[in-house]
Write a protein that holds these residues in place. Structure first.
Motif, PDB file in Angstrom:
ATOM      1  N   PRO A 156       0.807  -1.224   0.000  1.00 60.81           N
ATOM      2  CA  PRO A 156       0.000   0.000   0.000  1.00 60.81           C
ATOM      3  C   PRO A 156       0.839   1.272   0.000  1.00 60.81           C
ATOM      4  CG  PRO A 156      -0.838  -1.557   1.616  1.00 60.81           C
ATOM      5  CD  PRO A 156       0.476  -2.093   1.136  1.00 60.81           C
ATOM      6  N   ALA A 157       2.067   1.190   0.543  1.00 61.29           N
ATOM      7  CA  ALA A 157       2.951   2.362   0.542  1.00 61.29           C
ATOM      8  C   ALA A 157       3.600   2.563  -0.824  1.00 61.29           C
ATOM      9  CB  ALA A 157       4.023   2.200   1.622  1.00 61.29           C
ATOM     10  N   LEU A 158       4.032   1.447  -1.435  1.00 60.65           N
ATOM     11  CA  LEU A 158       4.756   1.536  -2.713  1.00 60.65           C
ATOM     12  C   LEU A 158       3.826   1.681  -3.913  1.00 60.65           C
ATOM     13  CD1 LEU A 158       7.458  -1.247  -2.155  1.00 60.65           C
ATOM     14  CD2 LEU A 158       7.748   1.212  -1.932  1.00 60.65           C
ATOM     15  N   GLY A 159       2.618   1.076  -3.824  1.00 61.94           N
ATOM     16  CA  GLY A 159       1.693   1.067  -4.954  1.00 61.94           C
ATOM     17  C   GLY A 159       1.399   2.439  -5.538  1.00 61.94           C
ATOM     18  N   PRO A 160       0.948   3.407  -4.715  1.00 61.34           N
ATOM     19  CA  PRO A 160       0.634   4.735  -5.262  1.00 61.34           C
ATOM     20  C   PRO A 160       1.839   5.454  -5.850  1.00 61.34           C
ATOM     21  CG  PRO A 160      -0.403   4.430  -3.110  1.00 61.34           C
ATOM     22  CD  PRO A 160       0.529   3.269  -3.321  1.00 61.34           C
ATOM     23  N   VAL A 161       3.020   5.275  -5.219  1.00 65.20           N
ATOM     24  CA  VAL A 161       4.228   5.947  -5.726  1.00 65.20           C
ATOM     25  C   VAL A 161       4.654   5.345  -7.062  1.00 65.20           C
ATOM     26  CG1 VAL A 161       6.650   6.498  -5.251  1.00 65.20           C
ATOM     27  CG2 VAL A 161       4.990   6.480  -3.376  1.00 65.20           C
ATOM     28  N   LEU A 162       4.681   4.016  -7.138  1.00 65.65           N
ATOM     29  CA  LEU A 162       5.048   3.338  -8.382  1.00 65.65           C
ATOM     30  C   LEU A 162       4.056   3.681  -9.495  1.00 65.65           C
ATOM     31  CD1 LEU A 162       6.803   1.245  -9.900  1.00 65.65           C
ATOM     32  CD2 LEU A 162       5.260  -0.530  -9.048  1.00 65.65           C
ATOM     33  N   ALA A 163       2.764   3.639  -9.159  1.00 60.31           N
ATOM     34  CA  ALA A 163       1.738   3.970 -10.149  1.00 60.31           C
ATOM     35  C   ALA A 163       1.876   5.412 -10.607  1.00 60.31           C
ATOM     36  CB  ALA A 163       0.346   3.748  -9.553  1.00 60.31           C
ATOM     37  N   GLY A 164       2.151   6.303  -9.654  1.00 57.77           N
ATOM     38  CA  GLY A 164       2.328   7.718  -9.992  1.00 57.77           C
ATOM     39  C   GLY A 164       3.459   7.935 -10.966  1.00 57.77           C
ATOM     40  N   TYR A 165       4.586   7.241 -10.719  1.00 60.44           N
ATOM     41  CA  TYR A 165       5.731   7.374 -11.625  1.00 60.44           C
ATOM     42  C   TYR A 165       5.389   6.859 -13.015  1.00 60.44           C
ATOM     43  CZ  TYR A 165      10.250   6.622 -13.796  1.00 60.44           C
ATOM     44  OH  TYR A 165      11.297   6.639 -14.685  1.00 60.44           O
ATOM     45  N   LEU A 166       4.777   5.672 -13.074  1.00 64.38           N
ATOM     46  CA  LEU A 166       4.463   5.066 -14.378  1.00 64.38           C
ATOM     47  C   LEU A 166       3.436   5.893 -15.153  1.00 64.38           C
ATOM     48  CD1 LEU A 166       4.287   1.293 -13.346  1.00 64.38           C
ATOM     49  CD2 LEU A 166       6.084   2.412 -14.672  1.00 64.38           C
ATOM     50  N   VAL A 167       2.407   6.391 -14.451  1.00 62.92           N
ATOM     51  CA  VAL A 167       1.371   7.183 -15.126  1.00 62.92           C
ATOM     52  C   VAL A 167       1.953   8.486 -15.659  1.00 62.92           C
ATOM     53  CG1 VAL A 167      -0.752   8.507 -14.754  1.00 62.92           C
ATOM     54  CG2 VAL A 167      -0.574   6.182 -13.868  1.00 62.92           C
TER      55      VAL A 167
END
Length: 491
Positions: A156-167
């Motif tokens: 849950p901590a890494l998901g939004p950050v990783l998704a943010g970078y990819l998007v």
């Protein structure tokens, strides 16, 4: 000499479990990462498809409903076909669904492929945990299950950050495509290291339950979603009536079954019923907000997807820090003070968020999110443990499928209801002002206020929680219950 052999036995036990443990952790990280990543990716996907939030939220609602449909089948399918085979099939199905999502050309395609993802993802955690629990040496269960908790805190901590970078820097398609190599790794490790568990004789499957449950929950979610726009519309009434009738039939069928899909008899315990209702209320307040905050940050405040992911990071960290503290305090204090305190903190934070404006500082928003995360970590583990411990002893093994499936249903209701309410409030405020930004800010404030109202109901209900009657003979199951409570806290 005997001490040396004991040490060797301990080392041997841990060594034999590293491979299977890795397979399950990789699989769980993939599923939970994907679940949390969608929250941040949703605004970008809405823009890319030139669609609207009330349509695209079904990528989340459809996914969670699909998960809720298959979770109760996990135990039966593991016994019938073998846990290793079903675990590997679920990884393949989730990975295939992910690849299909990355190639989706229309909102309808993406929603359909997300359902396929959910059908795979729903069984990964319960089957994986069951396999590891059977393999773990009795004196190492706590430590091993603690290791399994890592993906639940990290993802849950890494998901939004990783998704943010990819998007922001690649494309939203990659939040799904990245699951292909992870899925292949999980599959290869699982094929090599997961033990073959003997199949067992199983009772006949509750086919009526399998048919009625998805109809009931999907139609009710649809009715709630449409109700956000108008409670008297044909679509709303159709969804609520069809869903309500299916739900009544489902309850009737389950109570008559010797081996039901979901064990509803457990609601005969008043302590269980109180705990599960409070859990549901807190989940609706929390998970609805988890969708609304990224939407606000990106569509109103103009933050990029990566910045949004980083802003959400402290909330996940606060939750991860407070969860073990809540678990320890539960042993000393019971669930009541933790439920009241945690949900009160969440209520205050949501009320603070309801006062937002275009001038609200990002520090204020982060402080509110940290409070929500801390309140969630403090209360959720305690409430979930209370639910498990208050279930009649002979039904304990049947409770986790019920509670985890019900959690996914509540998440789907939360997403559908909150986004529907938000959409309708934006429309209403647009009649009062010519400025669409002002209308949007006011609508988000209304939605946070609604969530605060739901959370305070949970806090007030927390006052009626009693300590479950201690059952001395439950000793051997204590670690199992803690593991299941951790799983229920989940995604």
């Amino acid at each position: 000499m005997s001490e040396k052999s004991v040490n060797n036995n301990e080392i041997f036990s841990i060594k034999t479990i590293i491979g299977p443990l890795l397979a399950v952790i990789v699989g769980m990280i993939m599923v939970i990462l994907d679940s949390t990543a969608m929250n941040v990716a949703l605004p970008g996907i809405v823009n890319d498809f030139k669609s609207d939030v009330s349509t695209m939220q079904w990528t989340l609602t459809g996914y969670t409903l699909a998960m809720s449909a298959v979770i109760p089948l996990a135990g039966w399918m593991s016994d019938r076909f073998g846990a290793k085979r079903i675990f590997l099939i679920t990884i393949i199905l989730f990975t295939l669904g992910s690849v299909l999502c990355s190639f989706a050309q229309t909102p309808e395609q993406l929603i359909l492929y997300r359902v396929i993802q959910g059908l795979g993802g729903g069984m990964v955690a319960p089957i994986g945990m069951a396999i590891i629990f059977q393999l773990a040496p009795p004196d190492k269960i706590g430590a091993v299950m603690g290791t399994l908790g890592v993906p639940m805190l990290l993802a849950p901590a890494l998901g939004p950050v990783l998704a943010g970078y990819l998007v922001e820097y690649v494309t939203w398609h990659w939040i799904f495509l990245i699951n292909l190599p992870i899925g292949i790794i999980a599959l290869l490790i699982g094929m090599k290291f997961l033990p073959k568990v003997e199949r067992k004789t199983v009772p006949s499957l509750d086919y009526l339950g399998i048919i009625l449950a998805p109809i009931a929950f999907a139609m009710l979610a649809y009715g709630v979603s449409e109700g956000g726009k108008s409670w008297s519309s044909t679509a709303t009434l159709t969804g609520l009536v069809v869903g309500g009738v299916a739900l009544i039939l489902f309850i009737f069928v389950e109570l008559r079954q010797k081996q039901p899909l979901l064990e509803l008899r457990v609601f005969g315990s008043s302590d269980f019923s109180k705990g599960i209702v409070i859990a549901w209320i807190s989940q609706i307040a929390l998970f609805g907000v988890m969708i609304i905050v990224p939407l606000f940050l990106q569509t109103v405040r103009g933050y990029g997807a990566l910045d949004t992911g980083l802003i959400l990071l402290p909330q996940a960290l606060a939750s991860g820090i407070m969860m073990p503290i809540g678990g320890r305090l539960y042993d000393k204090l019971g669930a009541r003070p933790l439920a009241i305190t945690g949900l009160s903190i969440i209520t205050v934070a949501l009320f603070m968020l309801s006062q937002i404006s275009m001038d609200t500082t990002i520090g204020f928003i982060i402080a509110c999110l940290v409070m929500i995360g801390a309140g969630m970590g403090l209360s959720m583990m305690a409430i979930n443990t209370h639910v498990l411990q208050s279930a009649p002893r002979h039904l304990v093994s049947r409770v986790t499928p019920l509670t985890t499936a019900a959690q996914q249903v509540m998440v789907s209701f939360a997403v559908a209801g909150m986004t529907g309410f938000l959409t309708s409030r934006i429309t209403d405020h647009m009649t009062e002002t010519a400025n669409p930004i002002e209308a949007s800010v006011a609508a988000y404030g209304d939605t946070f206020l609604l969530a605060a109202g739901i959370a305070i109901v949970g806090a007030l209900l927390g006052t009626i929680l009693n300590r479950p009657k201690q059952q001395p003979e439950d000793g051997p199951d204590d670690e199992s219950k803690k593991a299941n409570a951790a799983m229920m806290t989940g995604h």
